[in-house]
Design a protein around this motif. Sequence first.
Motif, PDB file in Angstrom:
ATOM      1  N   GLY A 150       0.836  -1.203   0.000  1.00 39.37           N
ATOM      2  CA  GLY A 150       0.000   0.000   0.000  1.00 39.37           C
ATOM      3  C   GLY A 150       0.867   1.248   0.000  1.00 39.37           C
ATOM      4  N   ALA A 151       0.234   2.399   0.083  1.00 41.40           N
ATOM      5  CA  ALA A 151       0.975   3.666   0.079  1.00 41.40           C
ATOM      6  C   ALA A 151       0.126   4.752   0.712  1.00 41.40           C
ATOM      7  CB  ALA A 151       1.368   4.052  -1.346  1.00 41.40           C
ATOM      8  N   ASP A 152       0.720   5.929   0.826  1.00 41.49           N
ATOM      9  CA  ASP A 152       0.005   7.078   1.394  1.00 41.49           C
ATOM     10  C   ASP A 152      -0.898   7.745   0.361  1.00 41.49           C
ATOM     11  OD1 ASP A 152       1.486   6.869   3.894  1.00 41.49           O
ATOM     12  OD2 ASP A 152       3.192   7.687   2.773  1.00 41.49           O
ATOM     13  N   PHE A 153      -0.400   7.853  -0.868  1.00 44.08           N
ATOM     14  CA  PHE A 153      -1.123   8.564  -1.915  1.00 44.08           C
ATOM     15  C   PHE A 153      -1.106   7.781  -3.214  1.00 44.08           C
ATOM     16  CE2 PHE A 153       0.159  11.825   1.040  1.00 44.08           C
ATOM     17  CZ  PHE A 153      -0.919  12.701   1.080  1.00 44.08           C
ATOM     18  N   ALA A 154      -2.192   7.890  -3.966  1.00 42.20           N
ATOM     19  CA  ALA A 154      -2.241   7.410  -5.349  1.00 42.20           C
ATOM     20  C   ALA A 154      -2.538   8.600  -6.242  1.00 42.20           C
ATOM     21  CB  ALA A 154      -3.320   6.347  -5.520  1.00 42.20           C
TER      22      ALA A 154
END
Length: 230
Positions: A150-154
């Motif tokens: 996952g990540a913080d921003f897309a």
Amino acid sequence: MPLPDKTCGIAEAIARIPDGARIMLGGFGVPGTPFCLIRELVRQGQKGLTIIKNDANETGMGVDWLLENGQVARLITSHIGLNPRAMQMMNDGRISVEFVPQGILAERIRCAGAGMMGFVSDIGIGTLMADGKPTVRVGDRSGILETALGADFALVHAARADTFGNLCYAASARNFNPLIAMATATTIAEAEAVLAPGGIAPDDVHTPGPFVDQVVLLPELPEVYGVVER
């Protein structure tokens, strides 16, 4: 109850991203890459970023802008072979690069979006891709435990959006965009057209609005997109 209007200016949207953020970028080469959002990220200059993208684009576009501007600390990608700058920076130790086979990359992202912890695969057993990863025995077969990513921003590019954030992608420009929109805490979409709610037929919605936080209307597509009029 009226649906919230998620439209905003591009500078406001990108200003939410802090130094050190983990950012997923849509796109497969040129198609689906959010070049305008990336260009604004370059203008604002956030540093120490982890960039997660299928590829590192080519010289003079997309990820290469971020590399040239010294904003990237780490790349997670399936290949960088089309970007000499990325290869040189990796060899010089100026960025770290984690290579992930393309299908494994997509499935790790999908798992994060589905709320799963990971999956087991036999791809990469006995190769460098298995180094440091737990192995799992399933019946008479061995597999590698691949963790969700996952990540913080897309940052995604859509052909059409509505003000609530429902997104429709054009043909092959869909690629990784729906996956990353589900796998991050915040999704920012740039769109070639923004319509009122109901303007996109339900069967044409590829990313539902609840997964999207902000929508930026693009007044025009710069030449880097290489798109002819549809």
